[in-house]
Write an enzyme that holds these catalytic residues in place. Structure first.
Site, PDB file in Angstrom:
ATOM      1  N   HIS A  85       5.727  12.868 -99.780  1.00  0.00           N
ATOM      2  CA  HIS A  85       4.288  13.130 -99.751  1.00  0.00           C
ATOM      3  C   HIS A  85       3.661  12.345 -98.604  1.00  0.00           C
ATOM      4  CE1 HIS A  85       0.063  13.216-100.972  1.00  0.00           C
ATOM      5  NE2 HIS A  85       0.377  14.259-101.723  1.00  0.00           N
ATOM      6  N   GLU A 154       1.325  20.478 -96.526  1.00  0.00           N
ATOM      7  CA  GLU A 154       0.078  19.760 -96.783  1.00  0.00           C
ATOM      8  C   GLU A 154      -0.441  19.184 -95.468  1.00  0.00           C
ATOM      9  OE1 GLU A 154       0.570  16.336 -99.289  1.00  0.00           O
ATOM     10  OE2 GLU A 154       2.138  15.549 -98.005  1.00  0.00           O
TER      11      GLU A 154
END
Length: 230
Positions: A85, A154
């Protein structure tokens, strides 16, 4: 890093019932803080919601204070693990090499890793989006099984900022990602300020298979609206 065990249980009370009309083929995964995993595993037993962790270490055990291993996650019913992430990369020194090691560890234990890739505002403005993401994929996916994988695009500049990548642009980048994968049927998600008021347009894009949701997942009603997109 949200929700105590009590808060997580309260969230579930309002969330599970909202999925009664959700199509069976639609999969919902909650990736919660480590302290919530056990209580959520018990609470979700028998439900259609899968459980995921927010990270996984590449070793099964050892002197890695603050980390968590595949066997620890498997024991409490975890099925997915987020890897790489942008916040892990930005704040905690995660690199493409460590991401690769974590991906392989997840697969070794039968977990499905959710690989996150994406560009910063600086990289986007410099026209480096495609090159950066291709590099992340090339280095992160070395010796990784393409048949047990989820990828999440993302754009870092859109996370928690209120800015959302235009759906058409997200679709274009996700199409690029798909073209670089050995298995084109891999589920590829979009993440970055996904909200109830933009999920329908996001999911209407042909290349986008799902959403990686941050802030809008904290309230059961808003997250349920995202899961039950139109």
């Amino acid at each position: 890093m949200f929700k105590t065990q009590a808060e997580a249980q309260e969230f579930l009370q309002g969330f599970i019932t909202a999925l009664d009309e959700t199509p069976d083929e639609q999969e919902t995964v909650l990736c919660v803080p480590f302290t919530d995993l056990w209580i959520m595993s018990k609470s979700l037993h028998g439900s259609r919601i899968r459980l995921g962790s927010q990270n996984i270490h590449w070793e099964d055990s050892g002197a890695y204070t603050g980390e968590i291993s595949g066997p620890m996650l498997l024991e409490i019913g975890v099925r997915y693990a987020i890897v790489g992430h942008s916040e892990r990369r930005e704040y905690f020194g995660e690199t493409d090499e460590t991401v690769n090691r974590r991906l392989k560890a997840a697969q070794r234990h039968g977990l499905t890793p959710i690989l996150c890739v994406g560009e910063s505002k600086q990289q986007r403005d410099a026209g480096e989006t495609e090159a950066h993401i291709c590099s992340q994929l090339q280095e992160g996916l070395v010796d990784v099984d393409p048949n047990n994988l989820v990828v999440a695009y993302e754009p870092i500049w859109a996370i928690g900022t209120g800015e959302t990548c235009e759906p058409e642009d997200a679709n274009r980048v996700i199409g690029l990602i798909r073209s670089k994968l050995k298995n084109p049927d891999v589920s590829i998600q979009y993440g970055g300020s996904v909200k109830p008021n933009n999920i329908d347009e996001i999911m209407a894009q042909p290349e986008i298979d799902g959403a990686l949701v941050g802030g809008a997942s904290l309230k059961p009603e808003s997250f349920a609206r995202i899961v039950n997109y139109q």
